[in-house]
Design an enzyme around this catalytic site. Structure first.
Site, PDB file in Angstrom:
ATOM      1  N   GLY A   1      21.977  -1.260  -1.997  1.00  0.00           N
ATOM      2  CA  GLY A   1      20.952  -0.357  -2.518  1.00  0.00           C
ATOM      3  C   GLY A   1      21.295   1.077  -2.175  1.00  0.00           C
ATOM      4  O   GLY A   1      22.365   1.356  -1.636  1.00  0.00           O
TER       5      GLY A   1
ATOM      6  N   TYR B   1      23.292  -7.225 -16.616  1.00  0.00           N
ATOM      7  CA  TYR B   1      24.731  -7.133 -16.373  1.00  0.00           C
ATOM      8  C   TYR B   1      25.174  -7.669 -15.021  1.00  0.00           C
ATOM      9  O   TYR B   1      26.193  -8.338 -14.917  1.00  0.00           O
ATOM     10  CB  TYR B   1      25.155  -5.655 -16.471  1.00  0.00           C
ATOM     11  CG  TYR B   1      26.554  -5.393 -15.990  1.00  0.00           C
ATOM     12  CD1 TYR B   1      27.649  -5.684 -16.807  1.00  0.00           C
ATOM     13  CD2 TYR B   1      26.801  -4.891 -14.710  1.00  0.00           C
ATOM     14  CE1 TYR B   1      28.943  -5.462 -16.363  1.00  0.00           C
ATOM     15  CE2 TYR B   1      28.101  -4.667 -14.266  1.00  0.00           C
ATOM     16  CZ  TYR B   1      29.160  -4.961 -15.100  1.00  0.00           C
ATOM     17  OH  TYR B   1      30.432  -4.748 -14.657  1.00  0.00           O
TER      18      TYR B   1
ATOM     19  N   SER C   1      30.347 -10.645 -19.018  1.00  0.00           N
ATOM     20  CA  SER C   1      28.937 -10.371 -18.757  1.00  0.00           C
ATOM     21  C   SER C   1      28.047 -10.601 -19.969  1.00  0.00           C
ATOM     22  O   SER C   1      26.865 -10.897 -19.812  1.00  0.00           O
ATOM     23  CB  SER C   1      28.786  -8.945 -18.239  1.00  0.00           C
ATOM     24  OG  SER C   1      29.578  -8.080 -19.014  1.00  0.00           O
TER      25      SER C   1
END
Ligand code: AMP
Length: 477
Positions: free
Chosen positions: A108, A248, A289
């Site tokens: 993050g 994704y 993806s």
């Protein structure tokens, strides 16, 4: 200071050869970070560590893993954000402070890390890395709370933004998630051992069971008495789970935010087909993806799915390549068309997203050269118009093609016969709790504004660190 972007984190408590388990977990989370990897273990007495630049397969060997003894481990795979990388930035980060040794691995971005760091530096703190995550360790070390858990929880209340974290001390492994739940993190079980992982696919390889997600605002402590769940803050509703994990980033065989990625991705494809029907002979995906999105599109449109592009799996994602000049070469080496499938056909090309548009422009010309008659491009997400500050590696706003071009202009630039993006409403119908997702990259409505900054360009300018600030130099697959 660097923004640390997409990453994988993993934790093990109570398994013989915890380092081996962490290694397997990190191996299955390789897609979340390919620049460097690290594992730190505890044998109950001493801490052992190994970190290096490279893919998991390269970073560890049998001897290295054998030199990481203990039943407790945490690990991290890090993504590249700039051409520059330093050993000091490889996670997990480890420090020695008044509570003993403590290590952290972070997925993050903290949006107030610069302010916090500057304040601490003014007070005399010395930082060893340029990652935002080190701020957390400093806050813990400075806390005057009486217990270790209280010190960590106090630190977590001070940082803002997106964080899924695993901590290791000599006798515990802990995990925490920010109050909005931006990034995923789940808890699993393997016999008597407990595990934390960014995605549940990391449990499958070890034969562990997914138990549940670490809740937003929760600190989960694994110790001799089994897991202890504590709250460092109340969850902030609505949650801001990252919808891009479904589009994704996560693997389709994972369960993320309580939903199967595969199922959500198929729904994206089905919805896309409903929103933008097309007359075509075949549907192809840009692997890997968008495979599942393309399957959903083919199912709903009743147009056969074909393998029209073959991906070379031994090439890293182009966007970690350091120099712009290498990029085109990478797209070609990565995707090769199957001429027999494409020649003379009207094709629907499904991709998950367009960032700068450079990969797709190149691919369209590759498909044309392979003889495709018509190319209808369908994108399984809305136009990305804004940068992400919460852990997805997007370039600055000006570099996002959809931030300053209409869909029509993008279609022309790419050289396709038609172009449709999934609508934002359509996207949100594909998840179970649409109100609990962050869609800032499509809307510009940021749930947590980085301190004093409105967009990444400003954020970068003001760091003054000379390294850039989360600017990737290339983007692609
Ligand atoms: P671009 O050439 O910049 O338009 O890159 C678009 C491609 O990058 C798409 O095919 C996506 O699959 C892929 N992509 C999207 N987001 C990311 C990301 N955060 N990191 C790496 N690749 C991405």
């Amino acid at each position: 200071m660097k923004l640390k972007e997409e990453c994988a984190i993993f934790g093990v408590y109570g398994a013989a050869d915890a380092a081996q388990v962490a290694y397997l977990g990190l191996y299955s989370l390789q897609h979340r970070g390919q620049e460097s990897s690290g594992i730190i273990t505890s044998d109950g007495d001493r801490i052992h560590e190994h970190r290096a630049i490279g893919l998991v397969a390269k970073v560890y060997d049998r001897e290295i893993l054998e030199n990481l003894p203990g039943r407790l481990a945490i690990g991290h795979n890090r993504y590249s954000t700039t051409g520059f990388s330093s050993i000091a930035n490889i996670q997990p980060l480890l420090v020695d402070c008044k509570i003993g040794k403590i290590a952290v691995a972070h997925n993050g971005n903290l949006v107030n890390a610069i302010e916090l760091r500057r304040g601490m530096e003014m007070d005399g703190s010395i930082f060893r890395s340029t990652t935002d995550s080190e701020v957390i360790l400093h806050l813990i070390a400075r806390s005057r709370q009486s217990t270790r858990e209280e010190m960590i929880m106090e630190a977590l209340r001070k940082v803002k933004g997106a964080f899924s974290l695993v901590f290791l001390t000599t006798d515990t492994v802990m995990a925490a998630r920010d109050t909005r739940g931006f990034r995923p993190l789940c808890l699993g079980r393997l016999d008597d051992a407990y595990l934390f992982a960014s995605e549940s696919c990391a449990f499958d390889i070890i034969g562990a069971q997914y138990m549940r997600d670490v809740a937003p605002g929760e600190l989960c402590v694994l110790g001799p008495g089994g897991p202890k769940f504590m709250r460092f803050a109340e969850p902030e509703e609505p949650l801001q789970r990252c919808i891009f994990e479904f589009i994704y980033f996560s693997r389709p065989d994972s369960k993320v935010f309580g939903e199967n990625v595969d199922k959500v991705r198929r729904k994206l494809g089905r919805r896309l087909a409903e929103e933008s029907p097309v007359d075509a002979d075949i549907v192809i995906a840009v692997p890997d993806s968008s495979n599942t999105i393309a399957l959903g599109f083919a199912e709903a449109s009743k147009i056969p799915f074909e393998l029209g592009l073959i991906r070379n799996h031994y090439v890293g994602r182009t966007f970690i390549q350091p120099r712009q000049s290498m990029r085109d070469w990478d797209v070609r080496i990565k995707f090769n068309p199957v001429r027999g499938v494409l020649k003379g056909k009207k094709i629907v090309v499904v991709d998950d997203s367009i960032v700068r548009g450079s990969t797709m422009r190149k691919l369209v010309s590759i498909l044309r050269q392979a003889g495709a008659d018509k190319i209808h491009l369908r994108i399984g997400s809305p136009p990305i118009t804004h940068s992400c500050y919460y852990g997805i590696d997007t370039p600055t706003r000006g570099e996002l093609i959809a931030s300053n071009h209409s869909v029509e202009a993008i279609g022309e630039y790419l050289g396709v016969d038609s172009l449709h993006y999934l609508s934002r409403e359509g996207l949100l119908t594909c998840v179970e709790e649409p109100h609990n997702y962050c869609v800032a990259c499509f809307s510009g409505q940021y749930p947590v504004i980085p301190d004093g900054c409105l967009h990444k360009d400003v954020f970068e300018d003001r760091t003054g660190c000379g390294e850039g600030f989360g600017v990737r130099e290339d983007v692609g697959r």
